[in-house]
Scaffold this motif. Sequence first.
Motif, PDB file in Angstrom:
ATOM      1  N   ASN A  52      26.663  58.274  29.972  1.00 40.41           N
ATOM      2  CA  ASN A  52      27.157  57.582  28.787  1.00 40.41           C
ATOM      3  C   ASN A  52      27.947  56.350  29.211  1.00 40.41           C
ATOM      4  O   ASN A  52      29.127  56.440  29.559  1.00 40.41           O
ATOM      5  CB  ASN A  52      28.027  58.539  27.952  1.00 40.41           C
ATOM      6  N   ALA A  53      27.293  55.210  29.196  1.00 37.92           N
ATOM      7  CA  ALA A  53      27.907  53.963  29.675  1.00 37.92           C
ATOM      8  C   ALA A  53      29.171  53.617  28.901  1.00 37.92           C
ATOM      9  O   ALA A  53      30.143  53.128  29.476  1.00 37.92           O
ATOM     10  CB  ALA A  53      26.901  52.819  29.591  1.00 37.92           C
ATOM     11  N   HIS A  54      29.177  53.877  27.601  1.00 36.52           N
ATOM     12  CA  HIS A  54      30.356  53.556  26.792  1.00 36.52           C
ATOM     13  C   HIS A  54      31.570  54.368  27.243  1.00 36.52           C
ATOM     14  O   HIS A  54      32.656  53.819  27.435  1.00 36.52           O
ATOM     15  CB  HIS A  54      30.077  53.810  25.311  1.00 36.52           C
ATOM     16  N   LEU A  55      31.401  55.666  27.428  1.00 35.41           N
ATOM     17  CA  LEU A  55      32.527  56.500  27.864  1.00 35.41           C
ATOM     18  C   LEU A  55      32.912  56.210  29.312  1.00 35.41           C
ATOM     19  O   LEU A  55      34.096  56.216  29.652  1.00 35.41           O
ATOM     20  CB  LEU A  55      32.201  57.981  27.674  1.00 35.41           C
ATOM     21  N   LEU A  56      31.938  55.925  30.158  1.00 36.48           N
ATOM     22  CA  LEU A  56      32.246  55.571  31.547  1.00 36.48           C
ATOM     23  C   LEU A  56      33.035  54.271  31.627  1.00 36.48           C
ATOM     24  O   LEU A  56      33.871  54.096  32.517  1.00 36.48           O
ATOM     25  CB  LEU A  56      30.970  55.452  32.378  1.00 36.48           C
ATOM     26  N   SER A  57      32.800  53.363  30.681  1.00 33.11           N
ATOM     27  CA  SER A  57      33.523  52.084  30.694  1.00 33.11           C
ATOM     28  C   SER A  57      35.014  52.281  30.418  1.00 33.11           C
ATOM     29  O   SER A  57      35.822  51.396  30.694  1.00 33.11           O
ATOM     30  CB  SER A  57      32.925  51.102  29.684  1.00 33.11           C
ATOM     31  N   LYS A  58      35.385  53.430  29.893  1.00 34.80           N
ATOM     32  CA  LYS A  58      36.794  53.733  29.633  1.00 34.80           C
ATOM     33  C   LYS A  58      37.512  54.231  30.883  1.00 34.80           C
ATOM     34  O   LYS A  58      38.724  54.382  30.881  1.00 34.80           O
ATOM     35  CB  LYS A  58      36.918  54.782  28.531  1.00 34.80           C
ATOM     36  N   MET A  59      36.758  54.509  31.946  1.00 38.00           N
ATOM     37  CA  MET A  59      37.352  54.947  33.211  1.00 38.00           C
ATOM     38  C   MET A  59      37.591  53.720  34.077  1.00 38.00           C
ATOM     39  O   MET A  59      36.663  52.973  34.375  1.00 38.00           O
ATOM     40  CB  MET A  59      36.413  55.934  33.934  1.00 38.00           C
ATOM     41  N   ARG A  60      38.867  53.518  34.452  1.00 36.92           N
ATOM     42  CA  ARG A  60      39.221  52.360  35.274  1.00 36.92           C
ATOM     43  C   ARG A  60      40.089  52.825  36.439  1.00 36.92           C
ATOM     44  O   ARG A  60      40.939  53.705  36.273  1.00 36.92           O
ATOM     45  CB  ARG A  60      40.004  51.342  34.442  1.00 36.92           C
ATOM     46  N   PRO A  61      39.896  52.247  37.600  1.00 38.69           N
ATOM     47  CA  PRO A  61      40.761  52.605  38.732  1.00 38.69           C
ATOM     48  C   PRO A  61      42.220  52.276  38.421  1.00 38.69           C
ATOM     49  O   PRO A  61      42.511  51.326  37.695  1.00 38.69           O
ATOM     50  CB  PRO A  61      40.247  51.730  39.883  1.00 38.69           C
ATOM     51  N   VAL A  62      43.128  53.051  38.974  1.00 38.38           N
ATOM     52  CA  VAL A  62      44.565  52.822  38.816  1.00 38.38           C
ATOM     53  C   VAL A  62      44.955  51.602  39.644  1.00 38.38           C
ATOM     54  O   VAL A  62      44.439  51.380  40.733  1.00 38.38           O
ATOM     55  CB  VAL A  62      45.341  54.083  39.272  1.00 38.38           C
ATOM     56  N   LEU A  63      45.872  50.809  39.110  1.00 37.30           N
ATOM     57  CA  LEU A  63      46.360  49.638  39.835  1.00 37.30           C
ATOM     58  C   LEU A  63      47.196  50.053  41.044  1.00 37.30           C
ATOM     59  O   LEU A  63      47.781  51.131  41.068  1.00 37.30           O
ATOM     60  CB  LEU A  63      47.238  48.781  38.919  1.00 37.30           C
ATOM     61  N   SER A  64      47.289  49.162  42.013  1.00 33.58           N
ATOM     62  CA  SER A  64      48.188  49.374  43.156  1.00 33.58           C
ATOM     63  C   SER A  64      49.586  48.899  42.766  1.00 33.58           C
ATOM     64  O   SER A  64      49.762  48.191  41.760  1.00 33.58           O
ATOM     65  CB  SER A  64      47.702  48.567  44.368  1.00 33.58           C
ATOM     66  N   LYS A  65      50.571  49.235  43.569  1.00 29.32           N
ATOM     67  CA  LYS A  65      51.939  48.779  43.316  1.00 29.32           C
ATOM     68  C   LYS A  65      51.991  47.256  43.314  1.00 29.32           C
ATOM     69  O   LYS A  65      52.643  46.650  42.454  1.00 29.32           O
ATOM     70  CB  LYS A  65      52.892  49.338  44.374  1.00 29.32           C
ATOM     71  N   GLU A  66      51.300  46.630  44.249  1.00 31.20           N
ATOM     72  CA  GLU A  66      51.286  45.170  44.334  1.00 31.20           C
ATOM     73  C   GLU A  66      50.679  44.565  43.070  1.00 31.20           C
ATOM     74  O   GLU A  66      51.157  43.539  42.569  1.00 31.20           O
ATOM     75  CB  GLU A  66      50.513  44.708  45.585  1.00 31.20           C
TER      76      GLU A  66
END
Length: 168
Positions: A52-66
């Motif tokens: 499901n491309a739409h639901l997968l698009s809601k998954m984003r990697p967490v940002l780094s501290k920087e």
Amino acid sequence: MFQIGQTVLYGMEGVCTIEERKKMKVGHTRASYYVLRPVFRPHSTIFVPEDNAHLLSKMRPVLSKEEILQILQEAPLEELVWIEDANERKLEYQKILIGGERLWLLRLIRTLYLRREQLQRGGKHLRTGDEQMLRDAEKLLNDEFALVLNIAQHEVPEYIRSRIELSA
């Protein structure tokens, strides 16, 4: 593709860990799912279909501290214009929430902080819908910032306020 053990943001759910990939039968269809466990709600489970491309698009990697520190510096550099019409403002601000772009979320938070302060000086309050929008935007950032910066979730709003310029 995401990996087991990876920490991601998932839509409005906040920070989650990918626990496994699992084939499951839902209804008459068998499919592969990512099994997500919210970091700050460990008794919850979220299943995201891999196809499901739409639901997968809601998954984003967490940002780094920087990256977090960088967007905290950039947030005040461009204003988010206050929209006088409440319905139009709600629609535009919801787009920012749904988009999940952290820099724009910070700009939204900053705009609502400034508007609240301006109204309070005149003895007034933010509209309930705007307060809810502020809480939703803060929630989206609180989980991620708390995890990455190793601070308590309830400390994140003050952390943000102390680092973004709040003068219009």
